[in-house]
Design an enzyme around this catalytic site. Sequence first.
Site, mmCIF file in Angstrom:
data_model
loop_
_atom_site.group_PDB
_atom_site.id
_atom_site.type_symbol
_atom_site.label_atom_id
_atom_site.label_comp_id
_atom_site.label_asym_id
_atom_site.label_seq_id
_atom_site.Cartn_x
_atom_site.Cartn_y
_atom_site.Cartn_z
ATOM 1 C CB SER A 1 -0.040 2.954 -8.513
ATOM 2 O OG SER A 1 0.034 4.389 -9.176
ATOM 3 C CE LYS A 2 -2.898 2.176 -1.919
ATOM 4 N NZ LYS A 2 -3.257 1.155 -0.822
ATOM 5 N NE ARG A 3 1.243 7.681 -3.466
ATOM 6 C CZ ARG A 3 2.046 6.663 -2.995
ATOM 7 N NH1 ARG A 3 2.510 6.048 -4.021
ATOM 8 N NH2 ARG A 3 1.950 6.311 -1.821
#
Length: 476
Positions: free
Chosen positions: A253-255
């Site tokens: 995920s981009k987090r």
Amino acid sequence: MENEVRVRVAPSPTGDPHVGTAYIALFNYVFKKQYNGKMILRIEDTDQTRSKASSEELIYQSLRWLGLNWDEGPDIGGSSGPYRQSERKEIYVEYVNKLLESGRAYRCFCTQERLTKMREEQKAKGRSGYDRCCRELTAEQISQNLDRGIPYVVRLKVPLDGVTTFHDELRGDISIDNSTIDDQVLLKSDGFPTYHLANVVDDHLMKITHVIRAEEWISSTPKHVILYDSFGWKTPKWIHMPLLRNQDKSKISKRKNPVSLVYYKRAGYLPEAMLNFLALMGWNPGGDIEIFGMDEMIRKFNFSDLNLGGPVFDIKKLAWMNQHYLQQMNEIEFVNYIREDIFSEDYLKKVAPLMKDRVSKFEDFISKADFFFNGSLNYEKEALIPKNVNATDLKKAFLSLLEQLDELYVWTSENIESILHSQLERLGWKPKDYFMPVRIAVTGRKDSPPLAQTMEVVGREMVRFRIRDAVTRFLS
Ligand code: GLU
């Protein structure tokens, strides 16, 4: 040609092109090369609220950058012909009508209000999904509703009992009780198809022989199989690739990781390294071999050797691999890369107006403009966190800024400026307590050219990377 292997990559253009798309495209590409087949690129943009033209363009550029060229699909910079789903609405309606005629689908006139109430009632009974209220409407009721112009969606008539089984080439037979499958919406009330309908109709019409896609779609496959059956069509072969994962094993995920291919290109990773790294996420040619090129992969790859364990996307490993490929470059290639990718004329033309009045002699240029070319920046924690602000609040502000920048539709300094100002207003901080930490995170300096303009030139992905980098290094 009968028996020709035809595969497809079917991204939805809803954000920056994802490393996961490249990973799936790579395995599709290798497979079609092995069989001298065709790879189709299809833009799945039926979710009109989330699809963006800019994102579509970046998908083309990123796949070209990696050399994962498609045989059929949109021309770069040109029209996308029959390969953009939003341009194929009539086709989906035609096919949904066939299902209505054969009684394998039905019109559902339920209002949003009813659906909300129904969901609560279903939940109380420990059930989920649509309660099939419209499934048994009489012909007369349907025509009355149509005469009254009541909007409707079309749902798939999923068999009420029995089992749906499909064969996944990597996992064997997978079976699911039909009683657990929802009467899926196929056509929305605005006339747009859902993913399921458009995907199946297109895979059939485009004569796809092997669907090679991410594992997350396994749960949709029984619905697709029922659809194929309802149309009386033969199913393709199913190959579901393991998902890429963050270090903590959650879905990438981009987090937690940069996931945009635009970021990796901008950060100076080489396409060969990226491909080798992505291939290694599921396969290697044997033993401990980690470095191998596309040709070797095409010669030796076999889906039966694929490792199904969740591969961890480890950027340190990617950097190590990149170094290997970088060392293989000869000096001319090295110089060309620096000239064309780091100091490209296009990029320098954007930097020039911001730096021209800030250097008195050229020997200062590199040190004053370093943040236009670097990745992670060097600065102290003390410089980042203003005296009047605590780290937790700053972290919250940065995380919310990250989200907003990610969703910003058009990346211009005016739009960035308005996000910064509205956030400042919400926070109610003194302007300098907000702008300074953002400036430090993005440029590593207290004095930089105007912030929003600088952010525009540095680019969305590098800006987001640096803000996230500030959070992980100093605010977590
Ligand atoms: N549009 C889907 C995606 O964004 C495609 C899934 C599939 O390959 O069927 O990943």
